[in-house]
Design an enzyme around this catalytic site. Structure first.
Site, PDB file in Angstrom:
ATOM      1  N   LYS A 131      42.948  48.794  45.706  1.00 32.18           N
ATOM      2  CA  LYS A 131      44.104  47.936  45.428  1.00 32.18           C
ATOM      3  C   LYS A 131      44.333  46.848  46.341  1.00 32.18           C
ATOM      4  CE  LYS A 131      47.085  51.645  43.305  1.00 32.18           C
ATOM      5  NZ  LYS A 131      48.458  52.448  43.203  1.00 32.18           N
ATOM      6  N   GLU A 137      61.184  38.390  46.512  1.00 28.52           N
ATOM      7  CA  GLU A 137      61.110  38.775  47.888  1.00 28.52           C
ATOM      8  C   GLU A 137      62.226  38.910  48.749  1.00 28.52           C
ATOM      9  OE1 GLU A 137      57.933  37.064  49.971  1.00 28.52           O
ATOM     10  OE2 GLU A 137      57.899  38.660  51.608  1.00 28.52           O
ATOM     11  N   TRP A 176      56.123  60.765  50.446  1.00 32.03           N
ATOM     12  CA  TRP A 176      55.129  59.926  49.965  1.00 32.03           C
ATOM     13  C   TRP A 176      54.488  58.937  50.937  1.00 32.03           C
ATOM     14  CZ3 TRP A 176      53.312  60.639  45.328  1.00 32.03           C
ATOM     15  CH2 TRP A 176      54.153  61.445  44.409  1.00 32.03           C
ATOM     16  N   GLU A 191      41.809  45.731  42.761  1.00 30.65           N
ATOM     17  CA  GLU A 191      42.836  46.078  41.568  1.00 30.65           C
ATOM     18  C   GLU A 191      44.279  45.581  42.024  1.00 30.65           C
ATOM     19  OE1 GLU A 191      43.098  50.403  40.858  1.00 30.65           O
ATOM     20  OE2 GLU A 191      45.329  50.081  40.399  1.00 30.65           O
ATOM     21  N   ASN A 204      45.829  58.604  35.200  1.00 26.26           N
ATOM     22  CA  ASN A 204      46.438  60.090  35.198  1.00 26.26           C
ATOM     23  C   ASN A 204      46.174  60.684  33.936  1.00 26.26           C
ATOM     24  OD1 ASN A 204      47.424  59.831  37.839  1.00 26.26           O
ATOM     25  ND2 ASN A 204      49.326  59.025  36.981  1.00 26.26           N
ATOM     26  N   GLU A 222      52.867  54.695  31.420  1.00 25.55           N
ATOM     27  CA  GLU A 222      53.242  54.904  32.899  1.00 25.55           C
ATOM     28  C   GLU A 222      53.378  53.510  33.523  1.00 25.55           C
ATOM     29  OE1 GLU A 222      51.445  57.910  34.881  1.00 25.55           O
ATOM     30  OE2 GLU A 222      52.071  57.417  36.988  1.00 25.55           O
ATOM     31  N   ARG A 231      49.893  56.373  55.845  1.00 24.64           N
ATOM     32  CA  ARG A 231      49.440  56.247  54.470  1.00 24.64           C
ATOM     33  C   ARG A 231      48.512  54.890  54.429  1.00 24.64           C
ATOM     34  NH1 ARG A 231      52.614  56.220  48.759  1.00 24.64           N
ATOM     35  NH2 ARG A 231      51.219  54.693  47.597  1.00 24.64           N
ATOM     36  N   GLU A 240      55.825  47.124  38.186  1.00 23.06           N
ATOM     37  CA  GLU A 240      56.459  48.099  38.748  1.00 23.06           C
ATOM     38  C   GLU A 240      57.525  47.940  40.086  1.00 23.06           C
ATOM     39  OE1 GLU A 240      53.644  51.545  40.065  1.00 23.06           O
ATOM     40  OE2 GLU A 240      55.119  52.724  40.460  1.00 23.06           O
ATOM     41  N   ARG A 274      38.429  54.722  41.834  1.00 18.83           N
ATOM     42  CA  ARG A 274      39.577  54.133  42.636  1.00 18.83           C
ATOM     43  C   ARG A 274      39.636  54.617  43.824  1.00 18.83           C
ATOM     44  NH1 ARG A 274      44.514  55.197  40.251  1.00 18.83           N
ATOM     45  NH2 ARG A 274      45.418  52.873  40.486  1.00 18.83           N
ATOM     46  N   GLU A 302      47.289  61.778  44.212  1.00 20.56           N
ATOM     47  CA  GLU A 302      48.492  62.016  43.536  1.00 20.56           C
ATOM     48  C   GLU A 302      48.369  63.187  42.959  1.00 20.56           C
ATOM     49  OE1 GLU A 302      49.862  58.341  42.107  1.00 20.56           O
ATOM     50  OE2 GLU A 302      50.858  57.840  43.814  1.00 20.56           O
ATOM     51  N   ASP A 305      50.867  50.142  47.820  1.00 20.29           N
ATOM     52  CA  ASP A 305      51.085  50.332  46.869  1.00 20.29           C
ATOM     53  C   ASP A 305      51.737  49.202  45.880  1.00 20.29           C
ATOM     54  OD1 ASP A 305      50.723  51.230  44.316  1.00 20.29           O
ATOM     55  OD2 ASP A 305      52.364  52.781  44.277  1.00 20.29           O
TER      56      ASP A 305
HETATM   57  O1  GCW Z   1      51.864  52.546  41.577  1.00 15.01           O
HETATM   58  C1  GCW Z   1      51.748  54.001  41.669  1.00 15.01           C
HETATM   59  C2  GCW Z   1      52.466  54.213  40.620  1.00 15.01           C
HETATM   60  C3  GCW Z   1      51.824  55.612  39.885  1.00 15.01           C
HETATM   61  C4  GCW Z   1      50.306  55.221  39.506  1.00 15.01           C
HETATM   62  C5  GCW Z   1      49.681  55.228  40.913  1.00 15.01           C
HETATM   63  C6  GCW Z   1      48.221  54.771  40.662  1.00 15.01           C
HETATM   64  C7  GCW Z   1      48.975  55.668  37.699  1.00 15.01           C
HETATM   65  O2  GCW Z   1      53.776  54.799  40.975  1.00 15.01           O
HETATM   66  O3  GCW Z   1      52.567  55.732  38.757  1.00 15.01           O
HETATM   67  O4  GCW Z   1      49.814  56.250  38.672  1.00 15.01           O
HETATM   68  O5  GCW Z   1      50.181  53.999  41.547  1.00 15.01           O
HETATM   69  O6  GCW Z   1      48.086  53.669  40.987  1.00 15.01           O
HETATM   70  O7  GCW Z   1      47.438  55.697  40.405  1.00 15.01           O
END
Ligand code: GCW
Length: 692
Positions: free
Chosen positions: A372, A524, A554, A399, A214, A171, A348, A405, A331, A298, A377
C-alpha cells in the site's frame, strides 16, 4: 449521448466544430492488416472501437474493411502488426522504430500524401491501446495531421482489484452492487462486464482481480469446478480487451473446503492440493493471471498459523502457478489488528516493513509483493511506505485505492490523481537521488521482471459506475497515470473532461478542471490536519469522529491530550518508525525542524502551540484549515452551480446534489474537529470565529 454516465468517458460526442467534424468524417474506414491467428479478438476489438467511436463522433456510418477492400483514394485508418506485410510498413516503421516498441506499446503515423493513419504494434494489445489513443485525439478535437507517436506503458502490470463479494455486496464500495456477482453466483447478464472491459482497456488497464481479498466461504469455491466455467466466461470477455483475469484466494481453502486438516505451506499434501487446483484453473483458463492473497491480515488465515513465514506461504502457491506462467500477488498489509491501545510501543506504521523486509531474496521469481502507498491505510495524507523499493531482490507492485474509503466515499469530490502523482514522484533515496517510487513501480530501479501498480476499484452497478459522476475521473486518471506517470494531474483532468463533457464550453472545461485539482486539498483541509488520520466513525469510516479509533485495537491513534497531539515515531524518543527510511528521508522526518508541516503529526507529538513552518501554531492551523476547507467546499458547489445550462440537466443536478451534501458535511467536520480541539486545549481562535 450517455448523460446518465453509463458511457463514462467514451460517449464520443458529435464534434462541435466544422473542422473537427470534417476530420472525423474523413476517417470512417478501418483496415485491419494482421493475421487472424492469435490475438485476433483483441485486434477486432481495436477495429470495432475505432468504427464505433468515429461513427459517433462524425454522425455517419463507419466500417471495418478487409485489406483487399482498401480504399483507392482518401484517408483511412490501418491497424497493422509489425509482422504483417501491409503496404509501406517498412518505410513508415523502420527497424530503429520497431525496436523502441515494447510488447504492449504502439506507434502511429499519418502518411503525408494520403492522410492514411497507420497504427502499428508488435502485438495485438498495442493496437488496441493505439486505437483508443487515436480516438482520444479525435474526441478532443485535435489535429491528426502529421502524427508520429511512439508509446509504451511505463508499468508492466496495470491492475484493478475488486473487493466484490459473491452476495453482490462490495467491501468499501460506494456505487451500488457488484457487476460480477449476485445471490452467491455470477450474474447471468454479462453485458455490463463487457462494457467495463472497454472502459479499462481504453485507459490501458491490463489485469483485473474480480473478488474481494477477504475471501469468504462462497468465494473460496471460485477455483473449483462449481464456478470455473463462469470464471472462464468472464475471463474470455476481458481477454478480448487484453485484460488478464486474477482471483483472490483463501489461504486456508484446503481446510475450509473440508479436504485437508491443515493449510501448512510446507506440508506436501497442501502443496499437492494447490497444484491440483491450479491445474484445474488453467485447464479452464489457459491465460489465467494468478492469485491475489491477503494472508495473516485482519483475521484472515495465513502461514503464521503453522509457524511459517510469508515467503513459505507465497512460494508454495507460486510453485503451483509457475508451470503456467501465473503469478502470486501477495499483499503486505500485515499488522496486529488486536493491539491494546494502552501499548505505546507497538506502531502499526512499522508493521509491513518489519514483517517483509527481512524476507528479501526469499521469494520465488513469480511472486510480487503488493505494498500500500502508505504505512497505515489509504488516508487522505500519509507518508510513503518505506517498504516500497526497500527489497531490491523482490518484485513489488504499488497498491493505491481508487474507491474513496477515507476520502469522502464518492459523496465528496476528491480527485486523487494529484495524491498519486505525489506518491509516484516521491524520492526514496534508496539508490541515491532520484530513486523515485515511479521508478520502483515500473521495475526500473531494481531491474525487476515483474512490477507495476494495482488499485482498488471504485465502480459498482450504479448507472454511472462510480456514484458521484465526477469520481469517474479517478478511474480514468488511475489508468492514464499508470500508463504514463509523467502525465500531469491537470492534463489528465482536461482529457477526462473533454472526453466526458465534450469541447463545447471552455468555461465548463476550466471550471471542472479547477474543481478537480482543488478537491484533494479541500478534503484534507476540513478533515485531517497535518497528517493525523483516522478521525472517522468506526467501521464504515464516513464522517468525523475524533476519538472513533482512539481506544480501539486497530493501532490508529493520534494521542491528543490537553497539551498536544501527534504520534512520536522518531528513532530518538518514539517508535523508531522513521528509521525505516533511507538517509535523507530519515533525517527529514526525524527532526522537528525539517519535518514537512503536512506530515508533522504523523511523525511527532507536539504542543498545540508548536509553530509550523507556515508561521502558524498547530492549533491555529487546525482552526484555519477547517474554517477555510468548509468555505471552499461551499465554493465548489457554487462553481458547479454556475455551469447550469452548459450540460444535461439531470447530470448537472446529480453532481449538484452531491456537492450540496459535501458542503453541509464539511461544516459538520469543521465544527466537530474545531470544537474537540478547542475543548481539549482551551486556546481560542485568533479570529474569534464560532467554535462550539
Ligand atoms: O482499508 C482497509 C479496509 C478493509 C480492507 C483492508 C485491506 C479488504 O477498511 O475493508 O479489506 O483495508 O486492504 O485488506
Amino acid at each position: 449521448q450517455g448523460e446518465d454516465g453509463y458511457l463514462a468517458w467514451l460517449p464520443y460526442r458529435r464534434q462541435e466544430t466544422k473542422e473537427g467534424l470534417e476530420r472525423c468524417k474523413a476517417y470512417r474506414q478501418i483496415v485491419v492488416a494482421a493475421a487472424a491467428e492469435d490475438g485476433g479478438a483483441v485486434i477486432q476489438s481495436a477495429a470495432a472501437e475505432l468504427a464505433r467511436g468515429l461513427e459517433s463522433l462524425s454522425g455517419l456510418s463507419a466500417a471495418v474493411v478487409n485489406e483487399g477492400e482498401v480504399p483507392e483514394s482518401g484517408a483511412y485508418i490501418q491497424l497493422a502488426l509489425f509482422s504483417s506485410p501491409a503496404a509501406g510498413m517498412d518505410r513508415l516503421f523502420p527497424a530503429a522504430v520497431r525496436t523502441e516498441i515494447g510488447p504492449e506499446g504502439f506507434t502511429m503515423q499519418t502518411e503525408a500524401d494520403t492522410g492514411r493513419i497507420v497504427i502499428a504494434a508488435a502485438a495485438p494489445a498495442g493496437l488496441l491501446y493505439g486505437a483508443f489513443h487515436l480516438l482520444r485525439l479525435f474526441a478532443a478535437g485535435q489535429s491528426v495531421d502529421g502524427l508520429n507517436i511512439q508509446e509504451n506503458p511505463v508499468n508492466p502490470l496495470r491492475m484493478i482489484n475488486h473487493w466484490d463479494n459473491m452476495d453482490g455486496s462490495i467491501e468499501r464500495g460506494y456505487a451500488g452492487k457488484s457487476i460480477f456477482f449476485e445471490n452467491n453466483r455470477f450474474k447471468a447478464d454479462k453485458q455490463r462486464i463487457r462494457d467495463y472491459a472497454r472502459l479499462l482497456a481504453s485507459v490501458g488497464i491490463n489485469a483485473v482481480s474480480i473478488n474481494n481479498v477477504n475471501v469468504h466461504k462462497q468465494e473460496t469455491l471460485l477455483i473449483t469446478e462449481e464456478f470455473l466455467p463462469d470464471v472462464a466466461e468472464v475471463a474470455a470477455i476481458f481477454r478480448e480487451y487484453a485484460v488478464k483475469l486474477f482471483l483472490s484466494v483463501n489461504y486456508a481453502a484446503p481446510v475450509e473446503m473440508g479436504e485437508l486438516p491443515t493449510a501448512d505451506p510446507l506440508d506436501p499434501a497442501v502443496q499437492a492440493w494447490w497444484q491440483r487446483r491450479t491445474q484445474d484453473v488453467y485447464a479452464a483458463i489457459p491465460d489465467f493471471g494468478g492469485y491475489v492473497v491477503k494472508a495473516d491480515s485482519e483475521n484472515r488465515p495465513g502461514p503464521f498459523t503453522y509457524g511459517r513465514d510469508h515467503a513459505d506461504g507465497a512460494n508454495m502457491l507460486a510453485e503451483g502457478l509457475e508451470p503456467y506462467g501465473g503469478i502470486v500477488i501477495w499483499r503486505c498489509f500485515v499488522y496486529n489488528c488486536k493491539q491494546d491501545w494502552r501499548d505505546r510501543k507497538t506502531d502499526r506504521a512499522r508493521a509491513a516493513y518489519d514483517h517483509f523486509k527481512p524476507l528479501d531474496g526469499r521469494f520465488k521469481d513469480n511472486v510480487i509483493l503488493q505494498v500500500k502507498n502508505g504505512p497505515i491505510d489509504f488516508q487522505v495524507r500519509e507518508p510513503i511506505s518505506p517498504l516500497l523499493g526497500a527489497m531490491p531482490s523482490t518484485h513489488q507492485v504499488l497498491e493505491l485505492q481508487i474507491t474513496q474509503e477515507y476520502t469522502g466515499q464518492q459523496r465528496h469530490l476528491c480527485y486523487l490523481v494529484p495524491q498519486w502523482r505525489e506518491i509516484l514522484d516521491f524520492d526514496t533515496h534508496l539508490k541515491g537521488n532520484g530513486s523515485t517510487v515511479k521508478r520502483i513501480a515500473s521495475g526500473e530501479l531494481h531491474g525487476s521482471r515483474l512490477a507495476g501498480i494495482a488499485a482498488v476499484s471504485n465502480i459498482g452497478d450504479d448507472a454511472n459506475w462510480t456514484g458521484h459522476r465526477l469520481a469517474q475521473a479517478n478511474l480514468y486518471g488511475y489508468g492514464r497515470l499508470t500508463w504514463n506517470p509523467e502525465l500531469t494531474s491537470s492534463a489528465i483532468a482536461e482529457e477526462w473532461i473533454r472526453l466526458t463533457f465534450g469541447n463545447g464550453s471552455e468555461k465548463l472545461i476550466r471550471t471542472v478542471q479547477q474543481m478537480l485539482l482543488d478537491s484533494w486539498g479541500i478534503y484534507e483541509s476540513y478533515t485531517a490536519p497535518l497528517g493525523v488520520g483516522f478521525m472517522v466513525n468506526p467501521d464504515h469510516h464516513y464522517g468525523p469522529n475524533v476519538e472513533g479509533y482512539e481506544y480501539s485495537m486497530w493501532g490508529t491513534y493520534h494521542f491528543a491530550d490537553w497539551q498536544g497531539i501527534g504520534v512520536d515515531r522518531t528513532k530518538a524518543t518514539g517508535t523508531g518508525y522513521t528509521g525505516q527510511y533511507a538517509g535523507p528521508n530519515f533525517e527529514r522526518y526525524e527532526s522537528l525542524e525539517t519535518c514537512p508541516d503536512e506530515l508533522l503529526l504523523f511523525f511527532h507529538h507536539v504542543p498545540y502551540t508548536h509553530k509550523l513552518h507556515s508561521g502558524k501554531t498547530v492549533i491555529q492551523h487546525i482552526y484555519d484549515t477547517h474554517f477555510d476547507g468548509a468555505e471552499q467546499a461551499e465554493r465548489l458547489a457554487a462553481q458547479w452551480e454556475a455551469l447550469a445550462g452548459s450540460m444535461d440537466e439531470g447530470l448537472h443536478r446529480q453532481v449538484a446534489e452531491r456537492l450540496a451534501e459535501q458542503a453541509e458535511h464539511a461544516k459538520e467536520w469543521r465544527d466537530r474537529i474545531n470544537t474537540y480541539f478547542y475543548r481539549r486545549c482551551g486556546i481560542a481562535d485568533e479570529q474569534g470565529r464560532t467554535i462550539y
